[in-house]
Design an enzyme around this catalytic site. Structure first.
Site, PDB file in Angstrom:
ATOM      1  N   ASP A  13       1.866   2.463 -36.453  1.00 19.42           N
ATOM      2  CA  ASP A  13       0.712   1.929 -35.707  1.00 19.42           C
ATOM      3  C   ASP A  13      -0.118   3.020 -35.048  1.00 19.42           C
ATOM      4  OD1 ASP A  13       1.718  -0.650 -36.286  1.00 19.42           O
ATOM      5  OD2 ASP A  13       3.047  -0.522 -34.563  1.00 19.42           O
ATOM      6  N   LYS A  16      -3.392   4.944 -38.844  1.00 13.55           N
ATOM      7  CA  LYS A  16      -3.519   5.707 -40.096  1.00 13.55           C
ATOM      8  C   LYS A  16      -4.606   5.139 -40.998  1.00 13.55           C
ATOM      9  CE  LYS A  16       0.861   5.040 -40.909  1.00 13.55           C
ATOM     10  NZ  LYS A  16       1.274   4.472 -39.625  1.00 13.55           N
ATOM     11  N   GLY A  40       0.737  -2.578 -41.554  1.00 12.97           N
ATOM     12  CA  GLY A  40      -0.536  -3.243 -41.309  1.00 12.97           C
ATOM     13  C   GLY A  40      -1.572  -2.176 -41.009  1.00 12.97           C
ATOM     14  N   HIS A  41      -2.408  -1.874 -41.985  1.00 11.39           N
ATOM     15  CA  HIS A  41      -3.399  -0.810 -41.791  1.00 11.39           C
ATOM     16  C   HIS A  41      -4.778  -1.446 -41.621  1.00 11.39           C
ATOM     17  CE1 HIS A  41      -0.532   2.239 -43.917  1.00 11.39           C
ATOM     18  NE2 HIS A  41      -0.115   1.848 -42.728  1.00 11.39           N
ATOM     19  N   THR A  42      -5.408  -1.153 -40.491  1.00 15.29           N
ATOM     20  CA  THR A  42      -6.688  -1.788 -40.177  1.00 15.29           C
ATOM     21  C   THR A  42      -7.827  -0.803 -40.378  1.00 15.29           C
ATOM     22  OG1 THR A  42      -5.516  -3.066 -38.507  1.00 15.29           O
ATOM     23  CG2 THR A  42      -7.916  -3.086 -38.373  1.00 15.29           C
ATOM     24  N   ARG A 144      21.525  -0.329 -56.983  1.00 16.81           N
ATOM     25  CA  ARG A 144      21.238  -0.360 -58.417  1.00 16.81           C
ATOM     26  C   ARG A 144      21.284  -1.759 -59.011  1.00 16.81           C
ATOM     27  NH1 ARG A 144      25.500   4.208 -59.021  1.00 16.81           N
ATOM     28  NH2 ARG A 144      26.274   2.863 -57.369  1.00 16.81           N
ATOM     29  N   GLN A 223       4.267   3.178 -41.759  1.00 21.18           N
ATOM     30  CA  GLN A 223       5.145   3.383 -40.598  1.00 21.18           C
ATOM     31  C   GLN A 223       4.978   4.829 -40.096  1.00 21.18           C
ATOM     32  OE1 GLN A 223       6.900   1.785 -43.554  1.00 21.18           O
ATOM     33  NE2 GLN A 223       5.857   0.031 -42.731  1.00 21.18           N
ATOM     34  N   THR A 238      12.977   1.906 -40.239  1.00 20.26           N
ATOM     35  CA  THR A 238      12.766   1.102 -41.434  1.00 20.26           C
ATOM     36  C   THR A 238      13.633   1.699 -42.539  1.00 20.26           C
ATOM     37  OG1 THR A 238      11.093   0.045 -42.831  1.00 20.26           O
ATOM     38  CG2 THR A 238      10.690   2.374 -42.244  1.00 20.26           C
ATOM     39  N   GLY A 307       2.156  -9.701 -34.896  1.00 15.78           N
ATOM     40  CA  GLY A 307       1.521 -10.161 -33.650  1.00 15.78           C
ATOM     41  C   GLY A 307       2.354  -9.877 -32.411  1.00 15.78           C
ATOM     42  N   PRO A 309       3.844  -8.124 -29.114  1.00 13.52           N
ATOM     43  CA  PRO A 309       3.316  -7.093 -28.214  1.00 13.52           C
ATOM     44  C   PRO A 309       4.080  -5.796 -28.438  1.00 13.52           C
ATOM     45  CG  PRO A 309       4.470  -8.816 -26.978  1.00 13.52           C
ATOM     46  CD  PRO A 309       4.469  -9.243 -28.413  1.00 13.52           C
ATOM     47  N   ARG A 310       3.348  -4.690 -28.500  1.00 17.64           N
ATOM     48  CA  ARG A 310       4.021  -3.405 -28.700  1.00 17.64           C
ATOM     49  C   ARG A 310       4.491  -2.857 -27.360  1.00 17.64           C
ATOM     50  NH1 ARG A 310      -0.899  -1.618 -32.432  1.00 17.64           N
ATOM     51  NH2 ARG A 310      -0.306  -2.774 -34.269  1.00 17.64           N
ATOM     52  N   LYS A 336      -7.443   6.664 -30.744  1.00 15.43           N
ATOM     53  CA  LYS A 336      -7.501   5.824 -29.540  1.00 15.43           C
ATOM     54  C   LYS A 336      -7.694   6.602 -28.243  1.00 15.43           C
ATOM     55  CE  LYS A 336      -5.635   1.440 -30.647  1.00 15.43           C
ATOM     56  NZ  LYS A 336      -4.749   0.390 -30.196  1.00 15.43           N
ATOM     57  N   LEU A 337      -8.398   7.710 -28.313  1.00 15.78           N
ATOM     58  CA  LEU A 337      -8.644   8.452 -27.079  1.00 15.78           C
ATOM     59  C   LEU A 337      -9.429   7.584 -26.090  1.00 15.78           C
ATOM     60  CD1 LEU A 337      -8.292  11.380 -25.875  1.00 15.78           C
ATOM     61  CD2 LEU A 337     -10.709  11.694 -26.404  1.00 15.78           C
TER      62      LEU A 337
HETATM   63  P1  IMP Z   1      11.424  -3.343 -41.166  1.00 13.33           P
HETATM   64  O1  IMP Z   1      10.601  -2.241 -41.725  1.00 13.33           O
HETATM   65  O2  IMP Z   1      10.739  -4.680 -41.272  1.00 13.33           O
HETATM   66  O3  IMP Z   1      12.808  -3.342 -41.701  1.00 13.33           O
HETATM   67  O4  IMP Z   1      11.584  -3.075 -39.582  1.00 13.33           O
HETATM   68  C1  IMP Z   1      12.351  -2.013 -39.063  1.00 13.33           C
HETATM   69  C2  IMP Z   1      11.721  -1.458 -37.792  1.00 13.33           C
HETATM   70  O5  IMP Z   1      10.506  -0.801 -38.126  1.00 13.33           O
HETATM   71  C3  IMP Z   1      11.338  -2.517 -36.761  1.00 13.33           C
HETATM   72  O6  IMP Z   1      11.520  -1.953 -35.467  1.00 13.33           O
HETATM   73  C4  IMP Z   1       9.872  -2.753 -37.015  1.00 13.33           C
HETATM   74  O7  IMP Z   1       9.207  -3.229 -35.857  1.00 13.33           O
HETATM   75  C5  IMP Z   1       9.429  -1.355 -37.386  1.00 13.33           C
HETATM   76  N1  IMP Z   1       8.258  -1.354 -38.268  1.00 13.33           N
HETATM   77  C6  IMP Z   1       8.225  -1.649 -39.580  1.00 13.33           C
HETATM   78  N2  IMP Z   1       6.988  -1.508 -40.069  1.00 13.33           N
HETATM   79  C7  IMP Z   1       6.226  -1.104 -39.049  1.00 13.33           C
HETATM   80  C8  IMP Z   1       4.834  -0.739 -38.949  1.00 13.33           C
HETATM   81  O8  IMP Z   1       4.070  -0.752 -39.908  1.00 13.33           O
HETATM   82  N3  IMP Z   1       4.427  -0.341 -37.711  1.00 13.33           N
HETATM   83  C9  IMP Z   1       5.256  -0.259 -36.650  1.00 13.33           C
HETATM   84  N4  IMP Z   1       6.549  -0.581 -36.700  1.00 13.33           N
HETATM   85  C10 IMP Z   1       7.028  -0.998 -37.897  1.00 13.33           C
END
Ligand code: IMP
Length: 438
Positions: A13, A16, A40-42, A144, A223, A238, A307, A309-310, A336-337
């Site tokens: 997040d 990128k 999620g790339h915006t 595999r 990620q 991940t 969705g 909250p971070r 995001k400065l």
């Molecule tokens: P997973 O990738 O769905 O297995 O999630 C594993 C961890 O990575 C979790 O803490 C998710 O919130 C985090 N995560 C996965 N994809 C993203 C992303 O695109 N942005 C931020 N966190 C992510």
């Protein structure tokens, strides 16, 4: 040959998508090398907001060819939906413009069900996955027994899907989770396979050829470094290689492609994370609400995919320095400065304290010698430097010289900690809200 790798330097997040969009204006190919629709790339272009989960963000530029590499795990139904959304937004999607690696792995509803059931079983120690089936799909790949996109061409594709669902049902039943009927999955996947077949390609060969012809390939990481399966805050990570070297294996490129490659690390001006795991510079209550935003703006800190909250906090210079090393970052893009405008003062974590001692490099850079990586950060306490804030709204600034002095000081300190130059600074969500640094 020119390979440029865009990599997240934090927990994802970082913004990128918009940095890829900036570099894609000069690129021939835009290639995703890891992950799936957990990302999620915006990208904001005028009144249009593109939220891309699978297709590389570079596709928005008409001349760019988008590649989904072998390192990805692909939910074909999400992909078809995303292709449709883009078409409706006026983006041309055709087999000439979108190339799917035959060796990328498929995500199925069984993977999603397993992901949710397994994370629920972890209870309080859960990872907080996105529930998109990412972990189970990579597990099948490593075991595999995964299904690759090329399997969609096999005459017995349906039987393979049925076998896969039956196998997953065994685990689901052990987890006391509802089992799946394989037949509708099979029908749905047969239908999407028919639609995706024309897009399958040997993308590794195509990218190799393109680089040989002097084309520019932009590798788009999903990620961030601290979510990398090997180098992140394990096990709260991940399941893919999110770091810059992952671009080589995730796209099928040899080491020759890395020679002269530029690695652009994207770092948010503060720190965020979704899901569980260590976060030494995390802040709470009023401070957190201020950094996170209310959720009314698309750029507020709520997950693009889920969705949620971070979690938010001050920029962690120690982990940034670690990300620079692990990725071989050559340039930084700070995003995001603008969110930091209006604060009296700002904090920057420049070192960690351990057993009463500040750990930092002799020349004032950030300490990076985490003996066992960032998995266990509990012994460390962040050491902060207090820097002056700025009141001015920076969203209209386009030149370094026009940034408020305190904003320049903040960026220069960040650059000093990182040890690599800050090349770009984003000051708002719009495509042109970028300051190019001298
Ligand atoms: P997973 O990738 O769905 O297995 O999630 C594993 C961890 O990575 C979790 O803490 C998710 O919130 C985090 N995560 C996965 N994809 C993203 C992303 O695109 N942005 C931020 N966190 C992510």
């Amino acid at each position: 040959m020119t390979l440029q790798i865009i990599v997240g330097a934090q927990w994802g997040d970082e913004g990128k998508g918009r940095i890829v969009d900036w570099f894609a204006a000069q690129a021939d190919f835009s290639a995703r090398y890891n992950g799936g629709d957990n990302a999620g790339h915006t990208v904001t272009v005028g009144s249009q907001i593109f939220k891309l989960h699978l297709i590389p963000s570079g596709i928005i530029h008409p001349k760019v060819i988008a590649v989904m590499g072998n390192g990805m795990v692909v939910n074909p139904c999400t992909l078809i939906d995303e292709m449709e959304i883009l078409r409706q937004a006026g983006i041309s999607i055709s087999p000439e413009r979108l190339r799917l690696s035959y060796a990328a792995h498929l995500i199925t509803p069984a993977h999603q069900a397993l992901d949710r059931a397994l994370d629920a079983r972890r209870g309080r120690g859960n990872i907080g996955t996105t529930g998109r089936g990412i972990g189970p799909a990579y597990t099948d790949k490593a075991s595999r027994r995964g299904l690759r996109l090329a399997d969609m061409l096999a005459p017995d594709f349906c039987e393979r899907i049925v076998d896969h669902v039956v196998e997953a049902n065994r685990t689901l039943s052990m987890l006391a989770a509802p089992e799946l009927d394989p037949r509708p999955v099979c029908e749905q996947y047969r239908e999407v396979a028919g639609r995706l077949k024309p897009y399958l390609a040997d993308t590794a060969f195509e990218l190799h050829t393109a680089l040989g012809m002097g084309k520019t390939v932009l590798a788009e990481g999903a990620q961030g470094t601290l979510l990398d399966i090997d180098f992140g805050t394990y096990p709260f990570v991940t399941s893919s290689s999110t770091t810059a070297p992952g671009a080589l294996t995730g796209l099928g490129l040899g080491l020759d492609a890395a020679r002269g490659a530029r690695v652009i690390g994207v770092v948010k001006a503060f720190q965020t994370r979704v899901g569980s795991g260590p976060f030494p510079t995390e802040v709470f209550e009023d401070l957190a609400m201020r950094l996170r935003g209310t959720g009314e703006h698309p750029w507020d800190e709520y997950g693009t995919t889920t969705g949620r909250p971070r979690r938010v906090g001050w920029l962690d210079g120690v982990l940034l320095k670690y990300a620079i090393r692990i990725n071989g970052i050559s340039d930084l893009a700070v995003t995001k400065l603008d969110v930091l405008s209006g604060w009296e003062s700002l904090r920057l974590c420049t070192a960690y304290r351990h057993a009463g001692k500040d750990l930092r490099e002799p020349r004032g850079g950030a300490f990076t010698d985490l003996p066992f990586g960032p998995a266990d950060l509990s012994p460390y306490e962040p050491v902060y430097e207090e820097l002056p804030g700025w009141r001015e709204d920076v969203s209209a600034v386009r030149k370094w010289a026009d940034l408020p002095p305190a904003a320049k000081t903040y960026l220069e300190r960040l650059e000093g900690l990182a040890g690599v130059p800050v090349r770009l600074v984003s000051v708002g969500p719009e495509r042109e809200q970028v300051v190019s640094c001298p």
